[in-house]
Design an enzyme around this catalytic site. Structure first.
Site, PDB file in Angstrom:
ATOM      1  N   ASP A  81      50.791  66.827  36.889  1.00  0.00           N
ATOM      2  CA  ASP A  81      49.526  66.438  36.275  1.00  0.00           C
ATOM      3  C   ASP A  81      48.887  65.706  37.248  1.00  0.00           C
ATOM      4  OD1 ASP A  81      47.526  66.118  34.189  1.00  0.00           O
ATOM      5  OD2 ASP A  81      48.671  64.419  33.203  1.00  0.00           O
ATOM      6  N   ASP A 255      48.791  62.559  26.146  1.00  0.00           N
ATOM      7  CA  ASP A 255      49.788  61.573  26.708  1.00  0.00           C
ATOM      8  C   ASP A 255      49.619  60.284  25.792  1.00  0.00           C
ATOM      9  OD1 ASP A 255      50.986  59.642  28.022  1.00  0.00           O
ATOM     10  OD2 ASP A 255      50.073  59.785  30.137  1.00  0.00           O
TER      11      ASP A 255
HETATM   12  P1  13P Z   1      45.025  61.759  26.514  1.00  0.00           P
HETATM   13  O1  13P Z   1      44.882  60.313  27.422  1.00  0.00           O
HETATM   14  O2  13P Z   1      43.893  61.696  25.662  1.00  0.00           O
HETATM   15  O3  13P Z   1      46.150  61.574  26.049  1.00  0.00           O
HETATM   16  O4  13P Z   1      44.927  62.750  27.655  1.00  0.00           O
HETATM   17  C1  13P Z   1      46.068  62.821  28.694  1.00  0.00           C
HETATM   18  C2  13P Z   1      45.697  63.827  29.753  1.00  0.00           C
HETATM   19  O5  13P Z   1      44.758  64.326  29.914  1.00  0.00           O
HETATM   20  C3  13P Z   1      46.572  63.976  30.713  1.00  0.00           C
HETATM   21  O6  13P Z   1      46.276  64.785  32.086  1.00  0.00           O
HETATM   22  O1  G3H Z   2      45.715  61.717  32.704  1.00  0.00           O
HETATM   23  C1  G3H Z   2      46.392  60.849  33.181  1.00  0.00           C
HETATM   24  C2  G3H Z   2      47.763  60.977  32.019  1.00  0.00           C
HETATM   25  O2  G3H Z   2      47.541  60.504  30.882  1.00  0.00           O
HETATM   26  C3  G3H Z   2      48.912  60.326  32.870  1.00  0.00           C
HETATM   27  O3  G3H Z   2      48.709  58.923  32.789  1.00  0.00           O
HETATM   28  O4  G3H Z   2      48.977  58.362  35.364  1.00  0.00           O
HETATM   29  O5  G3H Z   2      49.447  56.594  33.654  1.00  0.00           O
HETATM   30  O6  G3H Z   2      50.983  58.616  33.988  1.00  0.00           O
HETATM   31  P1  G3H Z   2      49.518  58.085  34.026  1.00  0.00           P
HETATM   32 ZN    ZN Z   3      44.233  64.347  32.554  1.00  0.00          ZN
END
Ligand code: 13P
Ligand code: G3H
Ligand code: ZN
Length: 316
Positions: A81, A255
């Protein structure tokens, strides 16, 4: 069974969306797999750069391999991600990932295409799919800080050129959401006209919705009742997520909601049992509650109940 992200999208497009859930530790992995098994859903496990560095990426990857053995009926893809170019290459070279996201959305149009194309060339040589991002979400992303005021929806007119020139397999589109727990201040929501226009221009091309947490208000209230201060937290309406899932939004990233479940369970546990200091009782409750959340969310996405059908499709 770890499967191709692209194949999952082919099965889902226009009918439902695949839930892409971020994980950071063993408890999240166990809850995630259990929830997907309970709701009979295919899913995507996604690891951010931050998650890979929290303990050690090798530890997370080993735990996912172990979960694959513990839950032999699970059908899932493994995804990076919000990768930068180097992290994408690390994941491509590792041979473990089904797909990577290259997030060059902070760059201008041509530079975004150039970076994405380099990653696509390396990924496709190994059969790995690539998600790119066009447009800017509000809020703070992994390594891209975008001021709310600069948040910019994806321009459907740019999408065709971007996809053709970069060769990416799916596209994160800015359709009104942002990352985190504070997405909307009023009654804002998804920009369905953007989704519609992109689907018309590129039929069957999977769109990805980032920032898709619903920020359930009962979670927020329980967190605040147990000492939290999440004032004004607000997420995406679940009815809107269901609608988008049948319009070409094929991957829905979540997330924050998982973090809220974690926060609520642990706050309540330790406020109710101030003498307690053991990590396992709260951890057990979290795994069960997170599994419940995942099963519910898969109903919203329409991925619940798709497991047999997707397995058949993959075996064709
Ligand atoms: P949220 O913060 O809405 O859960 O989105 C997560 C996300 O886009 C991870 O790439
Ligand atoms: O888009 C971001 C995700 O919520 C991941 O969050 O970079 O804190 O792991 P993080
Ligand atoms: Zn994201």
């Amino acid at each position: 069974m770890i499967v191709s992200t692209k194949k999952l999208f082919e099965h889902a497009y226009g009918k439902y969306a695949v839930g892409a859930y971020n994980i950071n530790n063993a408890e999240q992995i166990m809850g995630l797999f259990q929830g997907n098994m309970d709701s009979k859903a295919p899913f995507i496990v996604q690891l951010s750069k931050g998650a890979r560095g929290y303990t050690d990426s090798r530890l997370l990857e080993s735990m996912i391999r172990a979960a694959d053995e513990i839950f032999p009926d699970a059908v899932f893809a493994v995804h990076l991600d919000h990768g930068d170019e180097q992290t994408c290459y690390d994941c491509i070279d590792s041979g473990f990932y089904s797909s990577v996201m290259i997030d060059a959305s902070a760059e201008d149009f041509d530079e975004n295409i150039a970076i994405t194309k380099r990653v696509v060339d390396r990924a496709h040589a190994k059969g790995i799919a690539v998600e790119a991002e066009l447009g800017k979400l509000g809020g703070v992303e992994e390594h891209v800080s975008v001021d709310e005021a600069d948040a910019k929806l994806t321009d459907p007119k740019e999408v065709e050129e971007f996809v053709t020139r970069s060769g990416c397999d799916s596209l994160a589109c800015a359709i009104g959401t942002s990352h985190g727990a504070y997405k909307f201040t009023g009654g804002q929501g998804l920009h369905f006209s953007v989704i519609e226009d992109i689907a018309k221009l590129l039929p069957s091309f999977p769109m990805v919705m980032h920032g898709s947490s619903s920020v359930p208000q009962d979670e927020v209230e329980r967190i605040n009742a147990a000492g939290g201060t999440l004032k004004g937290a607000k997420g995406v309406d679940e009815g809107q997520i269901t609608k988008a899932s049948t319009m070409g939004v094929t991957k829905v990233n979540i997330d924050t909601d998982g973090r809220l479940v974690w926060c609520r369970v642990h706050r309540e546990h330790f406020i109710n049992k101030p003498e307690d200091f053991d990590l396992r009782p709260a951890g057990k409750v979290f795994m069960a509650e997170y599994a419940k959340y995942i099963a519910h969310k898969n109903e919203v996405l329409g991925s619940a109940g798709q497991l047999d059908s997707v397995r058949e499709f993959l075996n064709q």
